[in-house]
Design a protein around this motif. Structure first.
Motif, PDB file in Angstrom:
ATOM      1  N   THR A 108      86.328  54.880  43.125  1.00 55.39           N
ATOM      2  CA  THR A 108      85.649  54.037  42.502  1.00 55.39           C
ATOM      3  C   THR A 108      84.191  54.765  42.135  1.00 55.39           C
ATOM      4  O   THR A 108      83.565  55.857  42.630  1.00 55.39           O
ATOM      5  N   LYS A 109      83.754  54.163  40.974  1.00 53.93           N
ATOM      6  CA  LYS A 109      82.682  54.697  40.635  1.00 53.93           C
ATOM      7  C   LYS A 109      81.488  53.828  40.603  1.00 53.93           C
ATOM      8  O   LYS A 109      81.500  52.958  40.195  1.00 53.93           O
ATOM      9  N   THR A 110      80.354  54.044  41.468  1.00 56.90           N
ATOM     10  CA  THR A 110      79.237  53.336  41.491  1.00 56.90           C
ATOM     11  C   THR A 110      78.296  53.756  40.597  1.00 56.90           C
ATOM     12  O   THR A 110      78.491  54.661  39.669  1.00 56.90           O
ATOM     13  N   THR A 111      76.992  53.220  40.695  1.00 52.60           N
ATOM     14  CA  THR A 111      75.650  53.680  39.801  1.00 52.60           C
ATOM     15  C   THR A 111      75.881  55.154  39.810  1.00 52.60           C
ATOM     16  O   THR A 111      75.620  55.742  38.373  1.00 52.60           O
ATOM     17  N   SER A 112      75.756  55.983  40.757  1.00 46.15           N
ATOM     18  CA  SER A 112      75.657  57.317  40.655  1.00 46.15           C
ATOM     19  C   SER A 112      76.703  58.289  40.971  1.00 46.15           C
ATOM     20  O   SER A 112      76.661  59.316  40.850  1.00 46.15           O
TER      21      SER A 112
END
Length: 146
Positions: A108-112
């Motif tokens: 999963t890629k979140t904001t940073s």
């Protein structure tokens, strides 16, 4: 006659103690961990077991696990598969089949940050589990890499 009874008594007492057998054991070695036992690895001989708190159901914080033997350097290969997933473009889940479980590496890629979590299904019981999200640094800590 006394000698026969004495011999029989000695033979009987020897047979009574021979019921207990000491078996050789393999020492357990606890490897890296993430958080306060959220995810950790335990090694017994050539077998690696990954334990994790199941976050799938908040009411049931049971510990789940999956296991595999280190045949053909599988432990290092598993680490490499996880790390390669962080560098994949586009990001996609990886499904692995182990002897007793299916393990998905869910990225999963979140904001940073880019994170991974284990999602497992046991082949026999069909029970499922989901681990906490781990960053690249967490994975390195889990596998004791610098």
């Amino acid at each position: 006659m006394r000698k026969i009874i004495t011999a029989f008594a000695i033979l009987l007492s020897c047979m009574a103690f021979s019921q207990i057998k000491v078996l050789p054991t393999t020492p357990l070695e606890r490897l890296g961990r993430v958080g306060t036992n959220d995810v950790y690895i335990q090694k017994e001989g050539t077998q690696y077991t990954f334990f994790y708190k199941n976050i799938e159901n908040k009411d049931d914080e049971s510990i789940r696990n999956f296991t595999f033997k280190n045949i053909d350097n599988d432990f290092e290969n598993f680490y490499k598969i996880i790390m390669d997933g962080f560098n994949a473009n586009p990001i996609y889940d990886i499904k692995l089949e182990l002897p007793n479980d299916y393990v998905w590496l869910h990225y999963t890629k979140t904001t940073s940050k880019l994170t991974v979590q284990f999602m497992t299904t046991n082949k026999v019981t069909s029970s499922t589990g989901v681990s906490e999200m781990m960053t690249i640094e967490d994975v390195k800590k889990l596998f004791e890499k610098s």
